[in-house]
Design an enzyme around this catalytic site. Structure first.
Site, PDB file in Angstrom:
ATOM      1  N   CYS A   1      20.327  -1.368  18.625  1.00 13.60           N
ATOM      2  CA  CYS A   1      19.258  -1.518  17.635  1.00 13.60           C
ATOM      3  C   CYS A   1      17.945  -0.937  18.181  1.00 13.60           C
ATOM      4  CB  CYS A   1      19.115  -2.974  17.215  1.00 13.60           C
ATOM      5  SG  CYS A   1      18.222  -3.224  15.667  1.00 13.60           S
TER       6      CYS A   1
ATOM      7  N   HIS B   1      24.507  -4.920  15.943  1.00 14.29           N
ATOM      8  CA  HIS B   1      24.533  -5.827  17.091  1.00 14.29           C
ATOM      9  C   HIS B   1      25.977  -6.221  17.406  1.00 14.29           C
ATOM     10  CE1 HIS B   1      20.207  -6.722  17.692  1.00 14.29           C
ATOM     11  NE2 HIS B   1      20.134  -6.316  16.439  1.00 14.29           N
TER      12      HIS B   1
ATOM     13  N   GLU C   1      27.039  -7.819  19.911  1.00 12.88           N
ATOM     14  CA  GLU C   1      27.113  -9.058  20.683  1.00 12.88           C
ATOM     15  C   GLU C   1      27.309 -10.304  19.832  1.00 12.88           C
ATOM     16  OE1 GLU C   1      22.634  -8.296  20.089  1.00 12.88           O
ATOM     17  OE2 GLU C   1      24.502  -7.161  20.285  1.00 12.88           O
TER      18      GLU C   1
END
Length: 533
Positions: free
Chosen positions: A97, A184, A186
């Site tokens: 990002c 993202h 994660e």
């Protein structure tokens, strides 16, 4: 030797010769989640300030670098920037990002502000083969959270994947050894995210899988002995998993007479909790155990307070004040204060490695002025500050704690003070205690307790019309909350069968005359937090 992790929590130093991934933290609330995902694959991850000079963290053990997201925009006047030398070092780089935006900007691309912030799921299609997408489906759902997007790619860049709207989702800049993700990976909402991160760490970077909680325990005990020496150590016990694990860790690391365990009954505890905690601590082998009844002090201090942050600060400050008053008669000279602070506590309180994280809520063991003062004086031990909740549970099992303690749902430090919304009184706490106990009892009866990360009841500051017998009545409203999670940074609502919720509602309204209505909270995290306050 490896370098120490640059966080506001305990230092974490990898054993000599350990491969690691460095994460440049630009203040994202999920920066530490990136590290957690990498460590989940057995690879050591080190988090440093995003703007730190390269010489502060680079050495032969660094196999790759990840540039995190950020609440900042590259268009902000004070936008954090990485050391530009990383782009010519030849080290594999991954930008997430903001990490993608800042890299594209610095390497000659153009970043534009989006008219509306893109937040939530977005379908991604892989259009070019790359090692970063090895084993990843050609189409998958990603999780977006950004206000900027790439308008023009830097020279030499190639698209690896795009969204269904034609927005660049994955890009590579070969000359800089860089791969960037608009989404993202994660967060658990991103399909294939863990695979993508592992492709980078183990594939692109070829980092060896050398991290484990078992290795960390031996290292952690050595660091604790070095930090504490023979000074007395005081641990404030909350009754939750974190403080219980710290208690077991300290009692197995130091002579038991050096450890002082204090449990302060604030009057904000769950039903029968104080009795259970006293018994559990004695089983751990505690010799210096202080059980303090401070209910009246806390309820008096909270009288009239309704603002969540004010309540948190009142509880946190008084918690330390009571501790200091009580310990004065038991310990003399300097003593160290041990806490069960986790990564998530620090991040949600705005304590990112780069100093740019936004505060979601303050935790009493992080944001209290008195705690800050002790931390600045170097009088605090936070042995769990490098770990997430699931890692803490693993550590507790390794230390031999029983599953009924290790598997217990998280409980906030301020206790019922942040679950009784509005003013906190003894009567309202008693109502909530009973409702919460009924909810947990029904979960255990149904065999659902261990399938849920955290479940609890909340007492709302409103009354709702109802029927009691043949009469119209106003009763309190209780909200039930149950979520699934792996680390507390993100959470999904648990999908109960309607019949179960009806059973719990009936048990609460029939068993507690003051409650007239029960509702179920169906908000995930994000956008909500797990706790209501």
């Amino acid at each position: 030797m490896g370098r120490k992790i640059m966080t506001t929590g305990s230092a974490l130093t990898p054993p000599s010769g350990t491969d690691r991934i460095v994460i440049l933290d630009f203040g994202s609330q999920t920066t530490h989640l990136i590290g957690r995902r990498i460590r989940e694959q057995g690879i050591f991850a080190e988090i440093v300030a995003g703007t730190a000079p390269m010489e502060d963290w680079i050495d032969e053990g660094v196999r790759g670098v990840i540039l995190s997201g950020s609440p900042s925009s590259i268009h902000d006047e004070d936008a954090p920037l990485p050391d530009r030398r990383i782009y010519s070092r030849g080290i594999p780089l991954l930008g997430i990002c903001y990490g993608l935006h800042v890299t594209a900007h610095l390497l000659g691309g153009e970043i534009s502000r989006a008219e509306t912030r893109e937040y939530g799921p977005a379908p991604v299609e892989v259009v070019t083969n790359h090692e970063i997408t090895s084993g990843v489906s050609r189409r998958f759902t990603s999780w977006m959270s950004h206000g900027d997007a790439i308008r023009r790619l830097p020279p030499g860049a190639r698209e690896i994947a795009t969204t269904s709207h034609g927005v660049t989702a994955i890009v590579t800049i070969p000359e800089a050894s860089f791969v960037g993700l608009q989404f993202h990976p994660e967060v658990t909402h991103s399909e294939q995210g863990l695979q993508i991160l592992d492709n980078f760490a183990a594939g692109v970077c070829q980092a060896r899988r050398q991290w484990s909680v078992e290795n960390y325990l031996e290292q952690l005990q050595g660091e604790l002995r070095s930090q504490a020496g023979d000074k007395p150590i005081l641990l404030l016990i909350s009754g939750g998993v974190d403080s219980s694990v710290v208690a077991a860790l300290l009692l197995q690391t130091f002579p038991p007479e050096q450890i002082h365990l204090m449990y302060i009954d604030t009057g904000l505890m769950r039903k029968d909790e104080s009795v259970e905690i006293g018994a559990a601590l004695r089983k751990l082998g505690a010799r210096n155990l202080y059980l303090i009844d401070a209910e009246e002090r806390f309820l008096s201090a909270l009288a009239g307070a309704v603002d969540p942050e004010k309540k948190r600060h009142i509880i946190g400050d008084l918690f330390i004040s009571v501790q200091e008053d009580e310990i004065a008669s038991r310990l003399s000279g300097d003593y160290l204060l041990a806490q069960g602070t986790l990564y998530t506590d620090l991040i949600e309180s705005g304590h990112g490695s780069g100093g740019t994280a936004k505060s979601i809520k303050s935790h009493h063991n992080v944001a209290s002025p008195l705690v800050k003062k002790k931390r600045e004086a170097g009088l605090i031990l936070e042995p769990l500050a490098a770990l997430y909740k699931d890692e803490v549970r693993d550590l507790g099992r390794l230390l031999g704690l029983p599953e009924e303690i290790v598997g217990r749902h998280p409980f906030p430090g301020p206790g019922l003070g942040v679950r009784v919304l509005g003013e906190v009184t003894r009567e309202r706490c008693d109502i909530l205690r009973e409702a919460d106990a009924i909810f947990i009892r029904e979960l255990r009866k149904a065999g659902l307790y261990d399938a849920i990360w955290q479940a609890f009841a909340v007492l709302l500051p409103i009354q709702s019309v109802g029927v009691a017998g043949d009469s119209r009545a106003y009763g309190n409203v209780v909200a039930l909350r149950a979520v699934t999670s792996t680390d507390g940074m993100t959470a999904d609502v648990y999908g109960f069968e309607p019949a179960f919720l009806r059973t719990v509602s009936a048990a609460i309204t029939n068993g507690i005359p003051q409650v007239g209505r029960v509702v179920y909270d169906c908000s995930g995290k994000p956008p909500a937090t797990i706790e209501w306050e």
